[in-house]
Design an enzyme around this catalytic site. Structure first.
Site, PDB file in Angstrom:
ATOM      1  N   SER A 155      43.234  21.238  40.208  1.00 48.95           N
ATOM      2  CA  SER A 155      41.925  21.694  39.740  1.00 48.95           C
ATOM      3  C   SER A 155      41.100  22.384  40.819  1.00 48.95           C
ATOM      4  CB  SER A 155      41.127  20.516  39.157  1.00 48.95           C
ATOM      5  OG  SER A 155      40.881  19.534  40.147  1.00 48.95           O
ATOM      6  N   LYS A 193      34.685  17.996  42.680  1.00 50.15           N
ATOM      7  CA  LYS A 193      34.344  19.358  42.280  1.00 50.15           C
ATOM      8  C   LYS A 193      33.353  19.961  43.287  1.00 50.15           C
ATOM      9  CE  LYS A 193      36.304  19.604  38.086  1.00 50.15           C
ATOM     10  NZ  LYS A 193      37.191  18.439  38.260  1.00 50.15           N
TER      11      LYS A 193
END
Length: 234
Positions: A155, A193
């Site tokens: 990711s 993230k």
């Protein structure tokens, strides 16, 4: 605090005695730690004895007794594996297992816990139990409490973070917009993230177009730490 070599020797002695019932010989210790001389083992044993981890029994050959273990490794010592880094990606400095960074005389090595595996979204329980340890030169990390996590997806691939990398995290509850963080969502789910603060919302951006960007109200997001580097093994 133990140096990496002291920790490695203590672990080896403990496991050898658990498996065989007798302490390892100096030659076995030297081979296990990849040292070139027994004098290095003597110095390590002396340091462990002075710190109260082992004791030598007089008038007996190979008589070394483990008295105690560091608290962070006693829970799963028989299966724990010490990892030495091959590459630290935040400054591209290469380290080999036999590097002077891990020599007996180097006193600035530290051991940090690997606290689980992180992906785009995992339950909080996935990073609450230590699964391993990591030995690092202390000058490669800043002040504060640190831990490591193993990456389990792609990711953040466009940020240079690959599946199976180990990320180094400094524990903190604040971050600057643009930094990569470990975030706890709704006290249940953990993700890593890129953090963006936009007005009254927090945006958590993946670095892969196949993963969605998420937007949250600030009260739903708790920062658990900031990425400060990563290790990639080849």
């Amino acid at each position: 605090m133990l140096t990496c070599k002291q920790y490695e020797l203590l672990l080896f002695i403990h496991n050898h005695m658990k498996e065989t019932g007798v302490p390892p010989s100096f030659d076995e210790m030297k081979t296990a730690l990849e040292l070139t001389s027994k004098s290095g083992i003597h110095r390590l044993i002396t340091a462990l004895e002075e710190r109260g981890f082992i004791r030598r029994l007089p008038n007996r050959a190979r008589a070394v007794e483990v008295i105690r273990l560091p608290e962070k490794i006693t829970f799963n010592l028989s299966s724990a594996r010490k990892i030495s880094p091959s590459v630290i990606e935040n400054n591209k400095r290469k380290i080999s297992k036999n590097s002077d960074n891990f020599d007996l005389e180097e006193k600035k090595n530290i051991i940090i816990p690997i606290m689980g595996r992180i992906a785009a979204a995992v339950p909080i329980s996935a990073i609450q139990q230590q699964i391993n340890t990591l030995c690092l030169p202390q000058d490669m990390i800043s002040l504060g409490e640190h831990y490591a996590l193993e990456v389990k997806d792609d990711s953040m691939i466009e940020a240079g973070i690959l599946d199976k990398d180990i990320i180094i995290v400094r524990r903190q509850n604040t971050a600057t917009s643009g930094e990569i963080i470990i975030a706890l969502i709704d006290k249940e789910e953990v993700t890593f993230k890129r953090y963006r603060r936009k007005g009254n919302s927090i945006t958590l951006e993946a670095a892969n177009p196949h993963y969605e960007t998420r937007i949250y109200r600030p009260e739903r997001v708790q920062i658990q730490g900031k990425l400060i580097g990563l290790i990639r093994k080849y």
